[in-house]
Enzyme design. Structure first.
Site, PDB file in Angstrom:
ATOM      1  N   MET A   1     -23.678  22.861 -34.072  1.00  0.00           N
ATOM      2  CA  MET A   1     -24.992  22.726 -33.458  1.00  0.00           C
ATOM      3  C   MET A   1     -24.986  22.735 -31.945  1.00  0.00           C
ATOM      4  SD  MET A   1     -26.515  19.831 -35.647  1.00  0.00           S
ATOM      5  CE  MET A   1     -24.990  20.168 -36.508  1.00  0.00           C
ATOM      6  N   PRO A   2     -24.064  23.434 -31.316  1.00  0.00           N
ATOM      7  CA  PRO A   2     -24.035  23.339 -29.842  1.00  0.00           C
ATOM      8  C   PRO A   2     -25.243  24.018 -29.202  1.00  0.00           C
ATOM      9  CG  PRO A   2     -21.963  24.218 -30.691  1.00  0.00           C
ATOM     10  CD  PRO A   2     -22.952  24.247 -31.815  1.00  0.00           C
ATOM     11  N   TYR A   3     -25.568  23.522 -28.011  1.00  0.00           N
ATOM     12  CA  TYR A   3     -26.585  24.135 -27.163  1.00  0.00           C
ATOM     13  C   TYR A   3     -25.930  24.375 -25.810  1.00  0.00           C
ATOM     14  CZ  TYR A   3     -30.563  24.502 -24.029  1.00  0.00           C
ATOM     15  OH  TYR A   3     -31.439  24.928 -23.061  1.00  0.00           O
ATOM     16  N   PHE A  41     -26.924  27.743 -30.045  1.00  0.00           N
ATOM     17  CA  PHE A  41     -27.917  28.335 -29.132  1.00  0.00           C
ATOM     18  C   PHE A  41     -27.287  28.555 -27.767  1.00  0.00           C
ATOM     19  CE2 PHE A  41     -32.098  26.224 -30.861  1.00  0.00           C
ATOM     20  CZ  PHE A  41     -31.883  26.809 -32.089  1.00  0.00           C
TER      21      PHE A  41
END
Lengths: 70, 70, 70, 70, 70, 70
Positions: A1-3, A41
């Protein structure tokens, strides 16, 4: 789930370069942290040269000085 | 004193939609956390489709693929 | 594909309150912009009261003044 | 190595004002924290009035109300 | 002068992994955009699982469900 | 209505220094842009030295090298 948020100066960055930044940073999340690319993202902000300062100066001025030195 | 930053793709978001996002998030701060709306900031960033990546790809490409499937 | 960042002061926010903020902002993206919740991220930052300023003052000081007025 | 991000409404901010913000915040990092200005970044974001909300309202509306009171 | 901010969940990321993220993203700026690494910043934020939401849910809950399925 | 975010390395910054950063940046918004201090937010993020990279390296490593040179 990195941004991942990438801020760079707005100097004719091409679509291909943006695509390379997105692929490269996403791959890094997969390789280093085993993250799922489907929920990774990447957002790129292109910043006007007048709006970015370093060493007390606008990048606009730094670019002029550099050009003047050539 | 909350500060809320909403990043969305730049795809014809209307003034009414922006107003609804501002009202909705502000109300949430009041309802859930009892915050003062007078010092609740909401900032919306609309991001160019070329500059947002997910799953290794620019949203520009994802939208084209989706359109091609119809 | 929205990304929402909520910055609030670090004052005993419960897991239930965080969950309510996540659900509420995600629902807003669905209702107002027809976004897909599966790719809607919400990130909450809890900020130390010494590290948040408003009106020239740290929130730490504002809370003390308010308590002193009661 | 500080990084300072200044978000303001997009209301005819001049190059000279941006330069003053960059110089002032950089000087503050030097004076207060003894940081090296050569690695102090300042990035200014100018936000459309429709995209900034405070007290449930877009700044666009707040500016209209204020003008109407005069 | 790029500035890259990486937000990831706080799940025992090692110093070596952080170093790999810093090296990889910096190299990408050099390779793709010809940027100077000496003025390329990378900042990693590790976010508590309770404070990150996706698909209406806290990552804390998602991890529990996934573990329960095994 | 400015919002200022200051990111610095987490190296024993005192409450007095934080207060000076808040007062200084708020005053700058008043002096340069005629902003209202009552709606000027300053948020300071202190970043772990392992989590900040510059020139391919973690600040942790840079500090060690510098100490080793003395």
């Amino acid at each position: 789930m990195p941004y991942i948020n990438i801020k760079i100066t707005d100097e004719n960055v091409t679509t291909e370069q943006k695509q390379a930044l997105i692929q490269g940073t996403t791959q890094l999340m997969v390789d280093v942290l085993n993250k799922d690319p489907a929920t990774t993202f990447v957002v790129i902000d292109e910043v006007n040269l007048d709006n970015w300062g370093i060493g007390y100066e606008q990048v606009t001025q730094l670019r002029k000085k550099k050009a003047g030195n050539n």
